[in-house]
Design a protein around this motif. Sequence first.
Motif, PDB file in Angstrom:
ATOM      1  N   GLY A 177       0.797  -1.224   0.000  1.00  0.00           N
ATOM      2  CA  GLY A 177       0.000   0.000   0.000  1.00  0.00           C
ATOM      3  C   GLY A 177       0.823   1.264   0.000  1.00  0.00           C
ATOM      4  N   THR A 178       2.144   1.121  -0.137  1.00  0.00           N
ATOM      5  CA  THR A 178       3.028   2.291  -0.060  1.00  0.00           C
ATOM      6  C   THR A 178       3.262   2.952  -1.407  1.00  0.00           C
ATOM      7  N   ALA A 179       2.961   2.277  -2.498  1.00  0.00           N
ATOM      8  CA  ALA A 179       3.265   2.841  -3.817  1.00  0.00           C
ATOM      9  C   ALA A 179       2.332   2.250  -4.866  1.00  0.00           C
ATOM     10  N   THR A 180       2.194   2.979  -5.958  1.00  0.00           N
ATOM     11  CA  THR A 180       1.406   2.535  -7.105  1.00  0.00           C
ATOM     12  C   THR A 180       2.261   2.652  -8.357  1.00  0.00           C
ATOM     13  N   LEU A 181       2.303   1.598  -9.148  1.00  0.00           N
ATOM     14  CA  LEU A 181       3.014   1.628 -10.420  1.00  0.00           C
ATOM     15  C   LEU A 181       2.038   2.026 -11.518  1.00  0.00           C
ATOM     16  N   ASP A 182       2.456   2.960 -12.362  1.00  0.00           N
ATOM     17  CA  ASP A 182       1.582   3.507 -13.397  1.00  0.00           C
ATOM     18  C   ASP A 182       1.994   2.973 -14.764  1.00  0.00           C
ATOM     19  N   PHE A 183       1.083   2.278 -15.437  1.00  0.00           N
ATOM     20  CA  PHE A 183       1.346   1.683 -16.747  1.00  0.00           C
ATOM     21  C   PHE A 183       0.629   2.438 -17.867  1.00  0.00           C
ATOM     22  N   ARG A 184       0.085   3.604 -17.595  1.00  0.00           N
ATOM     23  CA  ARG A 184      -0.715   4.300 -18.606  1.00  0.00           C
ATOM     24  C   ARG A 184       0.127   4.935 -19.703  1.00  0.00           C
ATOM     25  N   ASN A 185       1.436   4.941 -19.532  1.00  0.00           N
ATOM     26  CA  ASN A 185       2.332   5.399 -20.597  1.00  0.00           C
ATOM     27  C   ASN A 185       3.188   4.239 -21.082  1.00  0.00           C
ATOM     28  N   SER A 186       2.642   3.022 -20.975  1.00  0.00           N
ATOM     29  CA  SER A 186       3.420   1.813 -21.273  1.00  0.00           C
ATOM     30  C   SER A 186       2.869   1.054 -22.474  1.00  0.00           C
ATOM     31  N   LEU A 187       3.790   0.524 -23.266  1.00  0.00           N
ATOM     32  CA  LEU A 187       3.483  -0.488 -24.264  1.00  0.00           C
ATOM     33  C   LEU A 187       3.699  -1.836 -23.592  1.00  0.00           C
ATOM     34  N   ILE A 188       2.653  -2.634 -23.435  1.00  0.00           N
ATOM     35  CA  ILE A 188       2.760  -3.908 -22.742  1.00  0.00           C
ATOM     36  C   ILE A 188       2.710  -5.044 -23.762  1.00  0.00           C
ATOM     37  N   PHE A 189       3.755  -5.873 -23.737  1.00  0.00           N
ATOM     38  CA  PHE A 189       3.819  -7.035 -24.617  1.00  0.00           C
ATOM     39  C   PHE A 189       3.875  -8.297 -23.768  1.00  0.00           C
ATOM     40  N   MET A 190       3.281  -9.351 -24.279  1.00  0.00           N
ATOM     41  CA  MET A 190       3.372 -10.674 -23.676  1.00  0.00           C
ATOM     42  C   MET A 190       3.741 -11.662 -24.771  1.00  0.00           C
ATOM     43  N   THR A 191       4.565 -12.646 -24.454  1.00  0.00           N
ATOM     44  CA  THR A 191       4.876 -13.697 -25.414  1.00  0.00           C
ATOM     45  C   THR A 191       4.367 -15.023 -24.879  1.00  0.00           C
ATOM     46  N   SER A 192       4.037 -15.922 -25.801  1.00  0.00           N
ATOM     47  CA  SER A 192       3.535 -17.234 -25.393  1.00  0.00           C
ATOM     48  C   SER A 192       3.785 -18.257 -26.496  1.00  0.00           C
ATOM     49  N   ASN A 193       4.184 -19.458 -26.070  1.00  0.00           N
ATOM     50  CA  ASN A 193       4.325 -20.590 -26.991  1.00  0.00           C
ATOM     51  C   ASN A 193       3.095 -21.483 -26.952  1.00  0.00           C
ATOM     52  N   ILE A 194       2.048 -21.044 -26.284  1.00  0.00           N
ATOM     53  CA  ILE A 194       0.892 -21.911 -26.076  1.00  0.00           C
ATOM     54  C   ILE A 194       0.283 -22.326 -27.425  1.00  0.00           C
ATOM     55  N   GLY A 195      -0.016 -23.587 -27.530  1.00  0.00           N
ATOM     56  CA  GLY A 195      -0.592 -24.120 -28.762  1.00  0.00           C
ATOM     57  C   GLY A 195       0.426 -24.462 -29.825  1.00  0.00           C
ATOM     58  N   ALA A 196       1.713 -24.138 -29.602  1.00  0.00           N
ATOM     59  CA  ALA A 196       2.729 -24.360 -30.632  1.00  0.00           C
ATOM     60  C   ALA A 196       2.924 -25.843 -30.923  1.00  0.00           C
ATOM     61  N   GLN A 197       2.902 -26.678 -29.881  1.00  0.00           N
ATOM     62  CA  GLN A 197       3.095 -28.119 -30.078  1.00  0.00           C
ATOM     63  C   GLN A 197       1.924 -28.724 -30.857  1.00  0.00           C
ATOM     64  N   ALA A 198       0.704 -28.331 -30.499  1.00  0.00           N
ATOM     65  CA  ALA A 198      -0.468 -28.831 -31.218  1.00  0.00           C
ATOM     66  C   ALA A 198      -0.444 -28.378 -32.674  1.00  0.00           C
ATOM     67  N   LEU A 199      -0.002 -27.149 -32.901  1.00  0.00           N
ATOM     68  CA  LEU A 199       0.068 -26.632 -34.267  1.00  0.00           C
ATOM     69  C   LEU A 199       1.122 -27.376 -35.078  1.00  0.00           C
ATOM     70  N   TRP A 200       2.277 -27.669 -34.446  1.00  0.00           N
ATOM     71  CA  TRP A 200       3.334 -28.411 -35.135  1.00  0.00           C
ATOM     72  C   TRP A 200       2.836 -29.799 -35.546  1.00  0.00           C
ATOM     73  N   THR A 201       2.151 -30.479 -34.641  1.00  0.00           N
ATOM     74  CA  THR A 201       1.616 -31.808 -34.936  1.00  0.00           C
ATOM     75  C   THR A 201       0.614 -31.743 -36.087  1.00  0.00           C
ATOM     76  N   TYR A 202      -0.235 -30.728 -36.051  1.00  0.00           N
ATOM     77  CA  TYR A 202      -1.231 -30.562 -37.115  1.00  0.00           C
ATOM     78  C   TYR A 202      -0.547 -30.301 -38.464  1.00  0.00           C
ATOM     79  N   GLN A 203       0.456 -29.422 -38.486  1.00  0.00           N
ATOM     80  CA  GLN A 203       1.134 -29.085 -39.732  1.00  0.00           C
ATOM     81  C   GLN A 203       1.876 -30.287 -40.309  1.00  0.00           C
ATOM     82  N   GLN A 204       2.460 -31.095 -39.435  1.00  0.00           N
ATOM     83  CA  GLN A 204       3.136 -32.299 -39.915  1.00  0.00           C
ATOM     84  C   GLN A 204       2.139 -33.273 -40.537  1.00  0.00           C
TER      85      GLN A 204
END
Length: 356
Positions: free
Chosen positions: A179-206
């Motif tokens: 409760g001592t501080a607040t981080l402000d993200f309103r001037n931020s570009l937020i990126f997330m990365t994920s490999n989710i589904g990559a294995q299923a996609l590889w199997t499908y493509q093969q």
Amino acid sequence: MPFINDVLEQNQRASGTLPLTHTSRFRFDPQQVMTLLRSRIVGQGAALDTIEASLMVIKAELGDPRKPLAVILLMGPTGVGKTETVRLLAEAIHGKADALCRIDMNTLAQEHYAASLTGAPPGYVGSKEGTTLFDKTAIEGSYSAPGIVLFDELEKASEPVVRALMNIFDNGQLRLSSGTATLDFRNSLIFMTSNIGAQALWTYQQRQQQGWRKLLPNPWQLRREARLIDQALEKHFTPEFLNRIDQRLRFQRLGDEQVGQLVSLALARLNQRLTRHGLELVLSPDAHEWLGKQGFDRRYGARSMTRAFRQHLEPKVARWLLDQSGAEAGEQLLATLAPDGIRLTLVHPAQSGSSA
């Protein structure tokens, strides 16, 4: 984030003392940023086009001031340039590839590690200090440049961490547990990365490359692949979380047509490191092709090319640097293909040097 200069400018426009022409407070040029990205990221034209559109909206200051500038999920298999894209954005906007706040979600896989993100709650060790993994300066950026935040490998985060992200996406702020501080993200570009589904996609493509399936029209296959990724996301994350993401970008698996570009990019990175030695490395066509064959792995992307350079080329260059007295101005180190692998030759402006 309500920067004082921004507020003053708005007041001046409201009073009629400034013309109603738009001058962005952000100094970055979206086209220059994208020129750098397109020169380093291969095979991801559609994803980069979407990022450029987001940068244009941010430059024009059309976003909701109560939320982050953008919340973008980069999806795809390993080695296709997801994390590198964010690092290049930081380099283009701030001048340094590490000028961002990167949180590795793999370190937050257990619920009791969530406190390292939001800070220890009252009564626990460290609560008064408000210690957190977040870099406040990198998050908030400046009046003329946005902050950049990267949550790497999103799918490995625990549920409390995902809930904390939802609060950030909703109101652009994160109140620390103390409760001592607040981080402000309103001037931020937020990126997330994920490999989710990559294995299923590889199997499908093969599977699609076998028998009659490879005759199916490409648009149909692309729709099916997109659906596989969506299903994996919806199975792992709640609709409330996914609904707070502005853009979901699919990074494609790299193909044979990108091999030459991958070799050239790996060579450019090596030559950048060789600059301090006053030397430039040049590949002969046969060495270029051979390294491409050694380093291309469709499943592991650009990282396998980096390994090929480390295994087959960098040790030879290192030995040459340690054994030789150096190169004169204008000389180049030529890598050619020999029966035993790569061979290095110092090439003078008008004649050839000795082999190493």
